[in-house]
Design an enzyme around this catalytic site. Structure first.
Site, PDB file in Angstrom:
ATOM      1  N   ASP A  71       0.808  -1.220   0.000  1.00 48.47           N
ATOM      2  CA  ASP A  71       0.000   0.000   0.000  1.00 48.47           C
ATOM      3  C   ASP A  71       0.841   1.271   0.000  1.00 48.47           C
ATOM      4  OD1 ASP A  71       0.729  -0.878   2.597  1.00 48.47           O
ATOM      5  OD2 ASP A  71      -0.821   0.351   3.531  1.00 48.47           O
ATOM      6  N   GLU A 116      -0.418  -2.208   5.227  1.00 55.95           N
ATOM      7  CA  GLU A 116       0.539  -2.082   6.333  1.00 55.95           C
ATOM      8  C   GLU A 116       0.407  -0.719   6.991  1.00 55.95           C
ATOM      9  OE1 GLU A 116       3.838  -0.678   8.486  1.00 55.95           O
ATOM     10  OE2 GLU A 116       3.488   0.023   6.442  1.00 55.95           O
TER      11      GLU A 116
END
Length: 436
Positions: A96, A163
């Protein structure tokens, strides 16, 4: 000849077992990986929205010869390669990006935007280097798949979502990561560093990253006219007292040798000069290493908030509310046995001068959950330097003069960073995989 050997590995041709082909093979694959990196950098996706990213990762891993499962923990990817009897080793990269508007000036800079949940819009950028992580992991997977004759065991590569929100590892585990797939004996991850020059590695055992909690405090009051404060219960004054007293949790209640942070990142209240508001809102980040310290801080915040409210004469129905967010990131612990094995392998390959201590820090990483879910699993997260050598030298190695992770100006030096990342991850994996 060395170029032929490198190319031969990726074509599946036989290579003499005595040849040390890793560096050459990685160098041969680096142009492909840098092109992949630039594509990922220009097309970032935020947490749990990594749809195109996960599809590209799945395609790359399938092409490398892995059996691939998508949609694990929403957008996570799990790739498996069984290669005879040996340990199960899991390698992890995160996918991400962040809601940060890029200011690097790179020709492949992200121009993507996103609508924010609270309103407004923002640019989107891989400001934490997850594009480096993915590119390095694809290179690692390609190399290990092409050299199956040199190792034995089961290799699992996971591409993890979210994350940055602390929810990706949690959701992959909740979706049966250790039940639907072989449970690993070893877990290894890498993270780029904004303070180390390219070609260097950071690794240490024990705690290396912190527990991270987000805490909201809703401070209630009785509003009114700023000219008549005696008729009100001012939440701004109460919230200010809370902010000040919270600092004593670290300075006066905790052992000075115990790392911890309590930071009030936001204080919001009121609408106009002469109005005493009905409420104030505090947003905190709380960081620690041990579970005991984490609980001590959370309990202390609740006690201080209530105590200050009582001292301010707040009735029970106006007591502040403390909300600890569910998306908690546990501290990252590098298990000593595996970490020292990997460190020795790094030192042998790269040289002692290129392997630095990983100084423990108060940032958070949900990589920690893979070991925390089963503490018999060996776990190591290491750093790869991402700062261009000339930039590092110009700053005199002073990290305060370099763009940090999450900065809109953070720009890894792709080629040497990815090359080191692949070579290091292959070395780490081989140090715990079985031998043929």
């Amino acid at each position: 000849m060395r170029r032929f050997v490198a190319a031969a590995i990726f074509m599946g041709l036989a290579v003499p077992a005595a040849a040390d082909t890793l560096s050459d093979a990685v160098a041969a694959d680096t142009p492909y990986l840098v092109a992949l990196y630039k594509h990922l950098h220009a097309n970032p996706e935020v947490s749990f929205q990594e749809v195109e990213t996960s599809a590209r990762m799945a395609a790359e891993l399938k092409k490398a010869g892995f059996t691939v499962t998508t949609g694990v923990g929403k957008t996570g990817v799990v790739a498996m390669l069984k290669n005879g009897d040996g340990p199960v080793v899991m390698l992890r990269a995160d996918m991400d990006a962040l809601p940060v508007t890029e200011e690097t000036g790179l020709p492949y800079a992200s121009k993507k935007t996103i609508q924010l949940e609270g309103g407004g819009s923002s640019g989107v950028m891989h400001a934490c280097g997850h594009d480096i992580h993915m590119s390095s992991m694809i290179g690692t997977a390609r190399h290990l798949a092409a050299t199956k004759g040199e190792w034995a065991g089961t290799l699992i590569v996971i591409m993890q979502p979210a994350e940055e929100r602390g929810g990706g590892a949690r959701d992959m585990l909740a979706d049966g990561l250790y039940e639907r797939f072989p449970k690993p004996a070893h877990v290894i991850g890498l993270h780029d560093s904004a303070t180390l020059p390219t070609g260097t590695l950071g690794i240490s055992d024990g705690f290396v990253m912190a527990n991270v909690d987000s805490v909201d405090i809703e401070v209630k009051g009785k509003g009114g006219h700023g000219a008549y404060p005696h008729t009100t219960k001012d939440p701004v004054v109460l919230a200010s007292r809370i902010v000040g007293t919270l600092q004593t949790l670290i300075s006066r209640e905790l052992d000075p040798q115990t790392p911890a942070v309590v930071t009030v990142g936001a204080f919001n209240a009121g609408t106009k000069h002469n109005i005493i508001s009905d409420a104030a809102h505090l947003q905190l980040t709380v960081r620690s290493y041990s579970d005991e310290t984490r609980q001590f801080l959370i309990d202390g915040i609740k006690r201080i908030v209530r105590g200050e409210a009582i001292a301010a004469g707040m009735p029970e129905d106006l007591m502040p509310v403390v909300i600890v967010a569910d998306e908690f990131t546990p501290a990252t612990y590098n298990t000593p046995a595996q970490t020292m094995t990997i460190k020795a392998a790094f030192t042998e390959r790269f040289g002692e001068d290129k392997v630095k201590p990983y100084r423990p820090e108060m940032g958070g990483e949900d990589f920690s959950r893979y070991h925390r879910a089963d503490k018999s699993i060996e776990s190591t997260l290491f750093r790869i330097g991402a700062v261009k050598q000339s930039t590092y030298d110009a700053a005199g190695g002073d990290p305060t003069k370099l763009p940090s992770l999450h900065s809109s100006k953070f720009a890894p030096d792709p080629e040497p960073t990815i090359r080191t990342g692949v070579e290091a991850m292959v070395t780490a994996a081989r140090s715990v995989l079985g031998k043929r």
